[in-house]
Design an enzyme around this catalytic site. Sequence first.
Site, mmCIF file in Angstrom:
data_model
loop_
_atom_site.group_PDB
_atom_site.id
_atom_site.type_symbol
_atom_site.label_atom_id
_atom_site.label_comp_id
_atom_site.label_asym_id
_atom_site.label_seq_id
_atom_site.Cartn_x
_atom_site.Cartn_y
_atom_site.Cartn_z
ATOM 1 N N GLY A 12 -38.285 -3.410 -29.788
ATOM 2 C CA GLY A 12 -37.387 -3.356 -28.627
ATOM 3 C C GLY A 12 -38.208 -2.973 -27.416
ATOM 4 C CB ALA A 14 -35.339 -3.256 -22.837
ATOM 5 C CG MET A 16 -35.023 3.518 -22.494
ATOM 6 S SD MET A 16 -35.597 5.010 -21.682
ATOM 7 C CE MET A 16 -35.618 6.162 -23.056
ATOM 8 N N GLY A 17 -38.265 1.015 -24.438
ATOM 9 C CA GLY A 17 -39.234 0.701 -25.485
ATOM 10 C C GLY A 17 -40.619 0.418 -24.932
ATOM 11 C CB ALA A 79 -26.923 2.639 -28.919
ATOM 12 C CG ASN A 105 -28.997 7.559 -25.647
ATOM 13 O OD1 ASN A 105 -29.782 8.446 -25.998
ATOM 14 N ND2 ASN A 105 -28.828 7.212 -24.375
ATOM 15 C CB SER A 131 -33.771 13.910 -23.377
ATOM 16 O OG SER A 131 -33.199 14.180 -22.123
ATOM 17 C CE LYS A 186 -31.081 12.152 -25.166
ATOM 18 N NZ LYS A 186 -30.010 11.367 -24.637
ATOM 19 C CG HIS A 189 -30.106 17.328 -23.605
ATOM 20 N ND1 HIS A 189 -29.848 16.192 -22.866
ATOM 21 C CD2 HIS A 189 -31.095 17.978 -22.947
ATOM 22 C CE1 HIS A 189 -30.647 16.161 -21.822
ATOM 23 N NE2 HIS A 189 -31.422 17.230 -21.856
ATOM 24 C CG ASN A 190 -27.140 13.251 -23.221
ATOM 25 O OD1 ASN A 190 -28.237 13.780 -23.366
ATOM 26 N ND2 ASN A 190 -27.000 11.955 -23.105
ATOM 27 C CD GLU A 193 -27.974 14.769 -18.443
ATOM 28 O OE1 GLU A 193 -28.845 14.839 -19.342
ATOM 29 O OE2 GLU A 193 -27.584 13.691 -17.971
ATOM 30 C CE LYS A 264 -26.002 4.155 -19.106
ATOM 31 N NZ LYS A 264 -27.463 4.156 -19.312
ATOM 32 C CG HIS A 455 3.042 26.775 -38.916
ATOM 33 N ND1 HIS A 455 2.675 25.732 -39.739
ATOM 34 C CD2 HIS A 455 3.745 26.215 -37.901
ATOM 35 C CE1 HIS A 455 3.126 24.593 -39.236
ATOM 36 N NE2 HIS A 455 3.788 24.858 -38.121
#
Length: 483
Positions: A12, A14, A16-17, A79, A105, A131, A186, A189-190, A193, A264, A455
């Site tokens: 891959g 693109a 990132m890769g 993904a 991701n 990240s 991860k 983490h997001n 963020e 996202k 209950h």
Amino acid sequence: MNAAAANIGVVGLAVMGSNLARNLASREGNTVAVYNRSRTKTDELVQAHPEAGFVPAFSYEEFAASLSKPRTAIIMVKAGGPTDAVIDELVKVFEPGDIIVDGGNAYFPDTIRREKAVRETGINFVGAGISGGEEGALNGPSIMPGGSDESWVTLGPILKSIAAVADDGEPCVTHIGHDGAGHFVKMVHNGIEYADMQLIAEAYDLIRRGTGRTPAEIADIFAEWNTGELESYLIEITAEVLRQVDAETGKPLVDVILDQAGAKGTGAWTVQTALSLGVPVSGIAEATFARSLSSHPEQREVARVLPGPGTEFQVDDADGFVEDVRQALFASKIIAYSQGFDEIRAGAAEYNWTIDLGAVSKIWRAGCIIRAQFLNRIADAYAEQPELPVLATAPYFADALTRGQAAWRRVVIAATQAGIPSPAFSSSLAYYDGLRADRLPAALVQGQRDFFGAHTYKRIDKEGTFHTLWSGDRTEIEAEDTH
Ligand SMILES: NC(=O)c1ccc[n+]([C@@H]2O[C@H](COP(=O)([O-])OP(=O)(O)OC[C@H]3O[C@@H](n4cnc5c(N)ncnc54)[C@H](OP(=O)(O)O)[C@@H]3O)[C@@H](O)[C@H]2O)c1
């Protein structure tokens, strides 16, 4: 093709890769095999970077043949379905003991599923959260790998060679835990963020509306904050965003940008997972919902008819208010991180991962979006007390909350009176007060639950489980020990 010339491969190519492949190739001792579904990207990458010495492959068979054993390949494709498609192909050409890494991701339950399926073939599968976006992929990301201990032996040195490096020289990568642990961390983490960004946005909004300062003046305030306990990448870039002027209109760019925040999905995953685990991550949830609210212009349009408090928001002591907001921001940030680490702790318990929370905070110190000096304090807290149940109670954070709570309350009061939304500031404060309360109205909720649904409830003064026979006219109440 150079047979078995490469020690690591990337599938891959693109943004990132290709950046990750270039990062790998730039490190001593690495030779990188590269493969992409459509040939063009491979050709372009190899031609643009002859210095990298890439070993290009144009079929999965060729790719496998170009890797030394144990073969190690990092998948960086879209993904979801594409990741499964690539795994299926690699499994056909790899052998037991080889390692397939998904650096995309992925949602951690998918990683758990994939690890289980791939393990049956004898091949190792590692879900690794990466990240830092495209810049991080090229120059050094923060890396959160899961997977088996066996795969870490081969993979560890390779990932350490490309990871970001913290101030003390430590690479920002650690073996997080088995199967989906890396992608889980991860994800959180997001989520953190999201909370951090929302808190900063609320701080900006309150200062601007309360003091009338311009974006450029607020940029100076953030730049100043970046020299103290709030020092972080997000505060640093906030100053730069606020200073930016739109070339076309001459206005501050922040005033020209449409106020609808995108997402996202990792914030939503963090909140959904926290709900399943029963962990209150209100800061992350409010940040995620704030983006959702902003992105419904049709609702916001009709809701403009609803009244506000009808008073001007103008603080008397602008400098004092700015300092209050700084303290409120720091206090709320402590709570947001405390909640995020609570989710990791609960996730580890649920999925049987052994996660070193101090090590997690350390690998976020560089290469990722939430990088900050602050993370050293979190590492200190867990070094002192690894089983710390509430991060916010560690002495450094408890002290900051003690110093900041009066300012925090003043800011939330001011925002509420002025009708300025501050969901992350106020929900963090509500969580803080809920957590430290001697007694909560949960007792009444238990009474209600017992009334309408039998209950049952527990009592403060004796062991057992109780149910009251609530009478129709509410006068005849009887407790029954059902223990
Ligand atoms: N950590 C971060 O900060 C960050 C930032 C961005 C992205 N990511 C993650 O990193 C991964 C890669 O992101 P990206 O933006 O570089 O690429 P992307 O746009 O998400 O995906 C494009 C790549 O996927 C390949 N692909 C798509 N469908 C495929 C299939 N069925 N079989 C084989 N290959 C297929 C494409 O090959 P073709 O060229 O043949 O179409 C291309 O190489 C994603 O999982 C993304 O979520 C992470």
